[in-house]
Write a protein that holds these residues in place. Structure first.
Motif, PDB file in Angstrom:
ATOM      1  N   TYR A  20     -13.572  23.767   5.487  1.00 42.13           N
ATOM      2  CA  TYR A  20     -13.029  23.754   6.850  1.00 42.13           C
ATOM      3  C   TYR A  20     -12.387  22.409   7.181  1.00 42.13           C
ATOM      4  O   TYR A  20     -11.396  22.352   7.891  1.00 42.13           O
ATOM      5  N   VAL A  21     -12.999  21.332   6.696  1.00 40.14           N
ATOM      6  CA  VAL A  21     -12.418  20.013   6.992  1.00 40.14           C
ATOM      7  C   VAL A  21     -11.053  19.893   6.313  1.00 40.14           C
ATOM      8  O   VAL A  21     -10.082  19.442   6.915  1.00 40.14           O
ATOM      9  N   HIS A  22     -10.978  20.334   5.073  1.00 38.10           N
ATOM     10  CA  HIS A  22      -9.694  20.275   4.366  1.00 38.10           C
ATOM     11  C   HIS A  22      -8.646  21.116   5.097  1.00 38.10           C
ATOM     12  O   HIS A  22      -7.516  20.685   5.298  1.00 38.10           O
ATOM     13  N   ALA A  72      -3.861  22.975  15.588  1.00 39.87           N
ATOM     14  CA  ALA A  72      -4.342  23.032  14.198  1.00 39.87           C
ATOM     15  C   ALA A  72      -5.484  24.036  14.060  1.00 39.87           C
ATOM     16  O   ALA A  72      -5.590  24.730  13.051  1.00 39.87           O
ATOM     17  N   LEU A  73      -6.339  24.111  15.080  1.00 42.29           N
ATOM     18  CA  LEU A  73      -7.446  25.078  15.011  1.00 42.29           C
ATOM     19  C   LEU A  73      -6.901  26.500  14.951  1.00 42.29           C
ATOM     20  O   LEU A  73      -7.374  27.334  14.175  1.00 42.29           O
ATOM     21  N   ARG A  74      -5.880  26.761  15.765  1.00 39.43           N
ATOM     22  CA  ARG A  74      -5.291  28.108  15.744  1.00 39.43           C
ATOM     23  C   ARG A  74      -4.633  28.385  14.392  1.00 39.43           C
ATOM     24  O   ARG A  74      -4.771  29.461  13.832  1.00 39.43           O
ATOM     25  N   ASP A  75      -3.934  27.378  13.863  1.00 35.36           N
ATOM     26  CA  ASP A  75      -3.305  27.556  12.541  1.00 35.36           C
ATOM     27  C   ASP A  75      -4.371  27.824  11.472  1.00 35.36           C
ATOM     28  O   ASP A  75      -4.166  28.636  10.570  1.00 35.36           O
ATOM     29  N   ALA A 116      -5.624  31.340  11.682  1.00 35.20           N
ATOM     30  CA  ALA A 116      -4.625  32.286  11.172  1.00 35.20           C
ATOM     31  C   ALA A 116      -4.591  32.286   9.649  1.00 35.20           C
ATOM     32  O   ALA A 116      -4.262  33.295   9.028  1.00 35.20           O
ATOM     33  N   GLY A 117      -4.944  31.158   9.055  1.00 35.26           N
ATOM     34  CA  GLY A 117      -4.822  31.063   7.600  1.00 35.26           C
ATOM     35  C   GLY A 117      -6.085  31.427   6.844  1.00 35.26           C
ATOM     36  O   GLY A 117      -6.118  31.359   5.623  1.00 35.26           O
ATOM     37  N   ILE A 118      -7.122  31.794   7.581  1.00 36.53           N
ATOM     38  CA  ILE A 118      -8.400  32.033   6.903  1.00 36.53           C
ATOM     39  C   ILE A 118      -8.489  33.436   6.323  1.00 36.53           C
ATOM     40  O   ILE A 118      -8.008  34.397   6.902  1.00 36.53           O
TER      41      ILE A 118
END
Ligand SMILES: Nc1ncnc2c1ncn2[C@@H]1O[C@H](COP(=O)(O)OP(=O)(O)OP(=O)(O)O)[C@@H](O)[C@H]1O
Ligand SMILES: [Mg+2]
Length: 450
Positions: free
Chosen positions: A266-268, A296-299, A302-304
């Motif tokens: 998650y940090v990465h 960034a949190l929303r991005d 979305a990428g998870i």
């Protein structure tokens, strides 16, 4: 672009030298917070006949530690041998696989006649002074002693100091096959074959992975890998930010470290999305802002991958944000287990932040019990301790925290925020192996919060 001096491609490439959300770390300089474990591995590999087993939760960093340790141990004349396990893998199939990889990497793949005359090979063959694997290994390697003989040949041709990483050992379905590795290690020791193994596996004990009735424990240095320390978590963020001369205030560092729940992935991921946001900002900035952070949190969400996303979606079950708060309450603790009472206290705290009225305790506990059901994503399981719950997939807690934070709800709420803006400095590389593993001042965990 705010980060001057970089083209889009240059920025992307440099950023991804610092963040690695999708791949294990391979090198010492990017492996953070694991120096004491590395040191243990290094020392234990000096002992003839000793191997290493790294186990722990999914995603804590087992493969990264194994790869870095193997790179350190492996002599420079070759690369270490890396094999992953499939559910149908057997001891024999893995050793045959090792032989293929080793001959491909072999430093004496092309050998002189004087060397070849000294090699007494049964399973590997020499053709035109090249070492090759016999085409029929599947027919000729059948027993444990055949496998050991093959490994002996691999050891001779691969390199000065060969080491094998057997990654994801837990994926081997058959317990019987897993148990056979204990005999393998014992016999390698008895026959003084100088090849080393590092195993990794998801699990809470070695017994679970290797079976209990073996004496192989003497051949193994076992490392139970725990979550990443707080210092190491923000060092990932800060070292990447520093590379671009971007500063990050204390508050954001703490939030990212807290969201991650100690899972470096998650940090990465958040760092990657965050620095892209800074790069794409139209204004010139030298510091990460709260807006960059929120975007960034929303991005990141979305990428998870669906693996983490799907159980959460099922748990939320298309309900409103008040219900989502119930799920967030299950992740508001640094402890792996939470009691209903703790979770209810967290829940009330979250509802206060949302300015909504909470469900009564009985309704809340019914909703929590639902989260154990398959149709609600089965995200929780009952803990051994009565009245306590734990996550079925521990890494999902980080995802839940990420969702809460993206909705402006701070789990692990900070009671005493720093009075003035403080900037974090990346701690110097730890020479003592000591990293702060306690939460920083001001982070207050779910328990007993009212
Ligand atoms: N010590 C560390 N410092 C910085 N980043 C790390 C560290 N350990 C792991 N990571 C990062 O965390 C992520 C997960 O690491 P890794 O793949 O090694 O975990 P794992 O325990 O093997 O996971 P899995 O159980 O899924 O196989 C990777 O993106 C990796 O780059
Ligand atoms: Mg792994």
């Amino acid at each position: 672009m705010t980060i001057s001096g970089y083209t889009y491609n240059e920025f992307g490439e440099k950023l991804n030298a610092y963040v690695s959300a999708s791949q294990p770390i391979q090198s010492l300089e990017h492996l953070l917070g694991r120096s004491s474990e590395l040191e243990r591995i290094k020392k234990s590999l000096f002992a003839p006949g000793r191997h290493v087993f790294i186990y722990g939760e999914r995603g804590v960093g087992k493969s990264s530690l194994a790869a870095t340790a193997a790179n350190q141990y492996q002599s420079a004349d070759s690369s270490y041998i890396d094999v992953s396990c499939a559910p149908d893998a057997t001891l024999i199939s893995l050793i045959i696989n090792i032989a293929y990889i080793a001959t491909d990497l072999s430093h004496i793949k092309t050998i002189s006649t004087s060397v070849s005359s000294k090699l007494n090979l049964r399973y590997l063959t020499l053709e035109n002074n090249r070492v090759e694997v016999q085409s029929n290994l599947n027919d000729t390697v059948r027993t444990l002693s055949d496998a050991i003989c093959l490994l002996k040949e691999v050891t001779e041709i691969h390199s000065e100091r060969p080491i094998v990483v057997i990654d994801e050992f837990d994926r081997i379905h058959s317990a019987e096959e897993r148990n056979r590795f204990a005999d393998l290690l014992k016999q390698l020791g008895d026959k003084k074959i100088p090849i080393k193994f590092i195993f990794t596996g998801v699990g809470t004990s070695l017994k679970e992975l290797l079976g209990s009735h073996h004496s192989a424990i003497r051949q193994l240095e076992t490392i139970e890998l725990s979550k990443l320390s707080w210092d190491a978590r923000w060092e990932i963020l800060l070292s990447a930010a520093k590379a671009f001369n971007i500063s990050v205030e204390y508050d954001i560092c703490v939030r990212i470290a807290a969201i991650s729940d100690g899972y470096p992935y998650y940090v990465h991921l958040i760092t990657e999305k965050l620095l892209w946001r800074v790069f794409e900002d139209e204004n010139k900035v030298s510091e990460v802002s709260k807006d960059h952070f929120q975007s960034a949190l929303r991005d990141a969400i979305a990428g998870i991958t669906a693996e983490l996303n799907r159980p959460y979606e099922l748990a939320v079950n298309r309900r409103s944000i008040e219900y989502e708060a119930i799920i967030w309450a299950t992740a508001d603790s640094d402890y792996l287990q939470s009691s209903l009472v703790d979770m209810y206290a967290s829940y009330k705290f979250i509802m206060k932040q949302l300015d909504e009225s909470p469900l009564i305790y009985d309704q809340f506990s019914q909703q929590i019990r639902n989260l154990k059901k398959q149709r609600f994503g089965e995200i929780l399981v009952s803990d051994m301790q009565r009245g306590y719950y734990t996550y079925r997939e521990k890494m999902l807690r980080g995802y839940v925290r990420l969702q809460a934070e993206a909705n402006n709800v701070e789990l692990l709420g900070e009671e005493a925020k720093p009075t003035q803006k403080e900037y974090m400095k990346a701690p110097a590389k730890s020479s003592t192996g000591y990293y702060q593993s306690r939460p920083p001042k001001g982070v207050h965990f779910g328990r007993n919060r009212n």
